[in-house]
Design a protein around this motif. Structure first.
Motif, short mmCIF file in Angstrom:
data_model
loop_
_atom_site.label_atom_id
_atom_site.label_comp_id
_atom_site.label_asym_id
_atom_site.label_seq_id
_atom_site.Cartn_x
_atom_site.Cartn_y
_atom_site.Cartn_z
N UNK A 77 0.67 -0.07 -8.81
CA UNK A 77 1.61 0.79 -8.12
C UNK A 77 2.33 0.16 -7.10
N UNK A 78 3.42 0.87 -6.88
CA UNK A 78 4.31 0.15 -5.65
C UNK A 78 4.40 1.39 -4.58
N UNK A 79 4.36 0.85 -3.37
CA UNK A 79 4.58 1.75 -2.21
C UNK A 79 5.92 1.32 -1.30
N UNK A 80 6.71 2.12 -1.03
CA UNK A 80 7.88 1.58 -0.29
C UNK A 80 7.62 1.88 1.12
N UNK A 81 7.90 0.91 2.00
CA UNK A 81 7.88 0.96 3.51
C UNK A 81 8.83 0.38 4.08
N UNK A 82 8.94 0.26 5.31
CA UNK A 82 9.93 -0.46 6.12
C UNK A 82 9.83 -2.04 6.24
N UNK A 83 10.92 -2.66 6.24
CA UNK A 83 10.55 -4.30 6.50
C UNK A 83 10.35 -4.54 7.86
N UNK A 84 10.59 -3.81 8.90
CA UNK A 84 10.33 -3.97 10.25
C UNK A 84 9.05 -3.32 10.89
N UNK A 85 8.01 -3.37 10.35
CA UNK A 85 7.00 -2.62 11.01
C UNK A 85 5.70 -3.49 11.09
N UNK A 86 4.69 -3.16 11.69
CA UNK A 86 3.44 -3.80 12.06
C UNK A 86 2.78 -4.23 10.61
N UNK A 87 2.40 -5.29 10.83
CA UNK A 87 1.49 -5.69 9.61
C UNK A 87 0.66 -4.86 8.97
N UNK A 88 0.08 -3.97 9.62
CA UNK A 88 -1.26 -3.13 8.99
C UNK A 88 -0.49 -2.32 7.95
N UNK A 89 0.77 -1.72 8.13
CA UNK A 89 1.35 -0.95 7.26
C UNK A 89 1.42 -1.58 5.89
N UNK A 90 1.91 -2.82 5.89
CA UNK A 90 1.99 -3.21 4.39
C UNK A 90 0.38 -3.73 4.13
N UNK A 91 -0.30 -4.15 4.94
CA UNK A 91 -1.57 -4.55 4.52
C UNK A 91 -2.55 -3.36 3.87
N UNK A 92 -2.27 -2.05 4.37
CA UNK A 92 -3.00 -1.01 3.83
C UNK A 92 -2.62 -0.71 2.37
N UNK A 93 -1.35 -1.01 2.16
CA UNK A 93 -0.86 -0.77 0.78
C UNK A 93 -1.57 -1.92 -0.12
N UNK A 94 -1.31 -3.26 0.56
CA UNK A 94 -2.03 -4.23 -0.16
C UNK A 94 -3.58 -4.32 -0.42
N UNK A 95 -4.23 -3.38 0.46
CA UNK A 95 -5.70 -3.25 0.57
C UNK A 95 -6.18 -2.44 -1.00
N UNK A 96 -5.24 -1.59 -1.18
CA UNK A 96 -5.28 -0.91 -2.18
C UNK A 96 -5.04 -1.49 -3.66
N UNK A 97 -4.61 -2.62 -3.80
CA UNK A 97 -4.27 -3.16 -4.67
C UNK A 97 -2.71 -3.00 -5.33
N UNK A 98 -2.17 -2.10 -4.38
CA UNK A 98 -0.77 -1.87 -4.79
C UNK A 98 0.43 -2.88 -4.06
N UNK A 99 1.65 -2.71 -4.51
CA UNK A 99 2.63 -3.76 -4.02
C UNK A 99 3.46 -3.07 -2.92
N UNK A 100 3.49 -3.49 -1.70
CA UNK A 100 4.51 -3.32 -0.96
C UNK A 100 5.91 -3.52 -1.37
N UNK A 101 7.02 -2.40 -1.38
CA UNK A 101 8.25 -2.79 -1.56
C UNK A 101 8.86 -2.18 -0.20
#
Length: 373
Positions: A77-101
């Motif tokens: 799965x892919x989850x879209x978020x902002x490029x200019x956020x704190x690392x935890x936003x992207x890490x939460x997506x990664x922790x589920x096995x999904x890809x941050x976009x």
């Protein structure tokens, strides 16, 4: 004059008697794990956010992760978020096995640019996480409209926006679910780690409750493969004391931000813009400046604390080089990362302190960066 970047001590002393009493109640009752204060906070915070359900967790990161896990987002799965956020936003997506976009920022508000959202959607996209950055809600109406057309979950990263409003509605009530952080320096901060997932969906709340407590739907009945992400009862008791003060503290932040804007006008400093129909809560007061490092040195020498939120966009972090975004992919986020500077901001900051910060900045701008050497 000394002006710290944030003054947690001043906040504690303003409510010390009530906080100490609340802590002692928990100590006397000894209900340290998922005690009554956790349930009371969940009920009160849900009502504050104008949402039906809230689940206390150990961090905002966990709130984002468990919301995604509760909706079965995972590998592929892919989850879209902002490029200019704190690392935890992207890490939460990664922790589920999904890809941050990632999507670039709006040049005026720094939040996710809705005009760029649809181009980032693929058949693998399952969710969008708009970030209410620095205390300002993202432009949710176009984000929600696009998400609904593509049947995507919308999860608010509201970790910096406790009490903010978008077109009259509280953050936490705008999407399918929202994540809040109670990190000590947040507008509503605990005296340690803490977080909250807020949602309008009963099924989602129930699964998050199970997931946070080792997957238990009842004692010793593990319905899901869960985690240990519970909110501590002591922290909940402190947050219960602080929550009734939140609107007053946010109003004080807005007042200080208005004074900053007034005093920095014409000083070759780009001050924050508040979008129409938005109630900004100024978790951070972020300006853009040239010669940032030289200015930081001058402010530091003057006894003024500062921060940078955030110096490196997600795609340029070493941990996320595998996303494959080359430098130049998100020009607004990349350009602003070298210019943004967070000035002192907390409810107790005095007008005299704000004026001192502004006078120091204006002197720097007038004299030029060479004067700091």
């Amino acid at each position: 004059m000394k002006v710290p970047f944030v003054d947690l001590s001043a906040n504690y002393h303003s409510i010390q008697e009530d906080v100490d009493a609340a802590v002692h109640r928990v100590l006397n009752k000894c209900d340290y794990i998922l005690g009554q204060a956790v349930k009371d906070l969940e009920d009160n915070f849900a009502a504050y956010c104008e949402a039906p359900y809230a689940v206390g967790l150990d961090s905002g990161y966990s709130a984002l992760e468990l919301i995604l896990r509760a909706t079965d987002i995972g590998p592929g799965d892919e989850v879209i978020t902002a490029a200019n956020t704190f690392m935890a936003t992207a890490l939460a997506i990664w922790s589920c096995g999904a890809r941050p976009v990632l999507v670039d920022a709006d040049p005026a508000t720094y939040t996710l640019n809705p005009a760029l959202l649809e181009a980032a959607i693929t058949p693998a996209t399952r969710a969008v996480i708009p970030v209410h950055l620095f205390g300002q809600p993202a432009d949710m109406d176009p984000i929600l409209e696009i998400a609904r057309r593509h049947n995507l979950l919308v999860v608010e990263d509201a970790c910096q926006a406790h009490g903010a409003r978008y077109k009259g509605k509280r953050t936490g009530s705008l999407g399918d679910a929202a994540a809040f952080s109670f990190y000590p320096a947040k507008n509503l901060g605990a005296y340690g780690d803490g977080g909250m997932a807020v949602t309008r969906r009963a099924d989602l709340a129930e699964k998050i409750i199970w997931l946070r407590n080792v997957g238990q739907s009842a004692k010793n009945l593990h319905t899901l493969k869960g985690f240990n992400h519970r909110l501590d009862t002591l922290q909940a008791s402190i947050l219960l004391v602080k929550l009734p003060h939140l609107d007053q503290w946010n109003a004080a932040r807005r007042q200080s931000a208005a004074l900053y804007n007034q005093l920095l006008a014409g000083a070759a400093v780009v001050t924050p813009q508040t979008a129409p129909q938005v109630e900004h809560v100024f978790h951070l007061y972020v300006v853009r400046v040239h010669h940032r490092e030289a200015l930081i040195q001058v402010l530091n020498e003057a006894g003024i604390g500062t921060g940078i939120h955030y110096p490196t966009p997600i795609h340029m972090q070493p941990a996320f080089q595998d996303l494959g975004y080359p430098v130049g992919s998100f020009p607004v986020s990349e350009s602003y990362a070298s210019q943004i500077l967070s000035l002192p901001m907390y409810p107790e900051i005095s007008p005299e302190a704000v004026a001192y910060v502004c006078d120091t900045i204006k002197a720097f701008v007038k004299n030029g960066p060479a004067s700091s050497t």
